[in-house]
Design a protein around this motif. Sequence first.
Motif, PDB file in Angstrom:
ATOM      1  N   HIS A 216       0.860  -1.187   0.000  1.00 36.04           N
ATOM      2  CA  HIS A 216       0.000   0.000   0.000  1.00 36.04           C
ATOM      3  C   HIS A 216       0.896   1.236   0.000  1.00 36.04           C
ATOM      4  O   HIS A 216       2.031   1.186   0.473  1.00 36.04           O
TER       5      HIS A 216
ATOM      6  N   GLY B 254      -2.856  -1.209  -2.777  1.00 29.99           N
ATOM      7  CA  GLY B 254      -3.607  -0.225  -2.009  1.00 29.99           C
ATOM      8  C   GLY B 254      -3.166   1.181  -2.338  1.00 29.99           C
ATOM      9  O   GLY B 254      -2.018   1.551  -2.080  1.00 29.99           O
TER      10      GLY B 254
ATOM     11  N   HIS C 211      -3.736   4.939  -1.447  1.00 33.01           N
ATOM     12  CA  HIS C 211      -4.312   5.812  -0.435  1.00 33.01           C
ATOM     13  C   HIS C 211      -3.940   7.250  -0.784  1.00 33.01           C
ATOM     14  O   HIS C 211      -2.814   7.692  -0.527  1.00 33.01           O
TER      15      HIS C 211
ATOM     16  N   ALA D 188      -5.729   6.118   9.991  1.00 35.99           N
ATOM     17  CA  ALA D 188      -6.861   5.768   9.120  1.00 35.99           C
ATOM     18  C   ALA D 188      -6.439   4.758   8.059  1.00 35.99           C
ATOM     19  O   ALA D 188      -7.174   3.816   7.750  1.00 35.99           O
ATOM     20  N   ILE D 189      -5.246   4.944   7.494  1.00 37.30           N
ATOM     21  CA  ILE D 189      -4.732   3.978   6.520  1.00 37.30           C
ATOM     22  C   ILE D 189      -4.536   2.624   7.180  1.00 37.30           C
ATOM     23  O   ILE D 189      -4.884   1.579   6.619  1.00 37.30           O
TER      24      ILE D 189
ATOM     25  N   ARG E 288      -6.109   1.363   9.708  1.00 39.01           N
ATOM     26  CA  ARG E 288      -7.405   0.718   9.930  1.00 39.01           C
ATOM     27  C   ARG E 288      -7.961   0.142   8.630  1.00 39.01           C
ATOM     28  O   ARG E 288      -8.561  -0.939   8.618  1.00 39.01           O
ATOM     29  N   SER E 289      -7.759   0.869   7.515  1.00 35.14           N
ATOM     30  CA  SER E 289      -8.298   0.388   6.236  1.00 35.14           C
ATOM     31  C   SER E 289      -7.546  -0.842   5.734  1.00 35.14           C
ATOM     32  O   SER E 289      -8.144  -1.716   5.100  1.00 35.14           O
ATOM     33  N   VAL E 290      -6.235  -0.937   6.017  1.00 35.73           N
ATOM     34  CA  VAL E 290      -5.476  -2.135   5.633  1.00 35.73           C
ATOM     35  C   VAL E 290      -5.955  -3.334   6.444  1.00 35.73           C
ATOM     36  O   VAL E 290      -6.066  -4.453   5.930  1.00 35.73           O
ATOM     37  N   GLY E 291      -6.240  -3.123   7.720  1.00 36.75           N
ATOM     38  CA  GLY E 291      -6.902  -4.140   8.518  1.00 36.75           C
ATOM     39  C   GLY E 291      -6.012  -5.135   9.222  1.00 36.75           C
ATOM     40  O   GLY E 291      -6.522  -6.025   9.920  1.00 36.75           O
TER      41      GLY E 291
ATOM     42  N   HIS F  14      -1.062  -0.312  14.527  1.00 31.66           N
ATOM     43  CA  HIS F  14      -1.306  -0.750  13.151  1.00 31.66           C
ATOM     44  C   HIS F  14      -0.031  -1.045  12.362  1.00 31.66           C
ATOM     45  O   HIS F  14      -0.115  -1.665  11.291  1.00 31.66           O
TER      46      HIS F  14
END
Length: 403
Positions: A41, A59, A61, A80-81, A83-86, A112
Motif C-alpha cells: 500500500h 492499495g 491511499h 486511518a490507513i 485501519r483500512s489495511v486491517g 497498526h
Amino acid sequence: MPSPRIDRDVPAVLVRVGRYPHQQGVVGVIRTLGRLGVPVHAMLENRRTPAAVSRYLVGRHVRPTTGREDPEVLVAALLAIGRSVGRPSVAIATDDEAAVLLAEHADRLAEHFLLPPVAPGLPRTLASKDGLYRICRDHGVPTPRAGAPDGVEDLVRTARAWGYPVVLKNLEPWTRLRSPVVGHTTVVRDEAELLAACPPDGAPSVLLQEYLPSEAAEDWIAHLCCAPGGEPLVVFTGRKLRSWPPDAGVTARARALPNPELAELATGLCRRIGYCGVADMDWRYDRRDGRYKLVDFNPRVGAQFRAFETAGGVDVIRALHLSLTGRPVPRGPQLVRSFSTGQYDVPSALVWAWQQRRLPPGLVPARSTERGWLCWDDPAPAVAEAGWFTASVAQRLGRAVRR
C-alpha cells in the motif's frame, strides 16, 4: 536464484510527506516487495503518479501532503490507513519527514504498524544537517567543515573565510518543505550566487558546508539495514558516477561495488549511535587526505536502493520486512552491477563530458544494469514518468520564456 522466505501475510505501507512524483525509489519499494507477493500500500499525491500505476501496488491511499500540516493531522491520516489495511503492516518511510514522523509517534502508530525500535529523536537529528555534523564531530567520523550561520552577514563572512565554492543545504527536515532556502543541495561559486540564494532578512535555515572539489574527490554511497543496537543485517556500498544536477543532485548513474573500508565506517557509526532501520548514506572520498567523509545520512530508504542486492536476492527493504516479521535475513555477497535513472542519465552525461572534456564514466550500460524506471514486468510507471517528466520540463521552459 531463490527468493528470501518473506511473510506474505504482512503488508507494507509506504509513508511519504511532501510531493515527490518523480521519486523512483518509491516504485522500487513497491516492486521489490510486490514481486515476492507482499501486499503493498502507498500514500499517494493522486492516482496518476508513476507509483500509482504499478501493477504491484494493491492499495492506493490518496493523501496529498505538503509538509506544512500539523503532525497530528499526518498521524491521524496514517492511523486511518492502518485501519483500512486491517492488519499490522510494515511501515516504510520514503523521505526524511516520514522517517521523523514514524519515529516520534511510534507509540501511537504501533497499533497498526511494525516499526524498527529506533530512538524517537535520532532520525530528526540525523536528517538535520547541523545535527549530523555534530554527531560526526562527537564520534570522530570524517566530514566536511560545516556551520549553521546566525544570519546572512555571518553566512557571507564564513564563506569568505573558507573560500568559494561552498555548498548550501536546507538545514532541517520539515523546514526544507515549509520554507526552503535552496531547491536541493547547491554548489555556490561566488558571493553573488550566495546572496541570490539566501533571503536578506532573518537567519536563513541553511547549512554552509565545505566544498570538496570534484577533481579531487569521488562520490560513494552506503545503504544499510540495521537491527537494534546498530548491528547490520545487510550493508552495501557503491560509487556514484554521475548525478543530476551535477555534483549535488540525485543519482543518475551508479555502480554497486564492495568497499570494505567504507562498509566498516558506515556500520561503525550505526553501532555507536544505536541506529536501527534502513539508512542511505552519502560519502565523498577526498583524495587529498585519503579519507571518506560523510556528507548526508538519510534515515530512510534511498532513491537508488535497488542498485544494491545480495546474490540471494536481499536488498535493504526486503531485509527490513524480514527483520520486523521475525524472520532471519540471509547473508550473501553483494552483486556487482550498474544502476541508471533514465531521464537524468543523458543530460548528466552531456554536462559531465562538457565540463571534463572527455567521455563520462558508465556511458555504455553494463549487461547487469538495474534501471530506476524501466522494467518489462512493470512498464506502466516508466510510461507515466515519461509523461510527468515531459510536462515538468515544459512548465519550466514556459516560465523561463514568460520571464
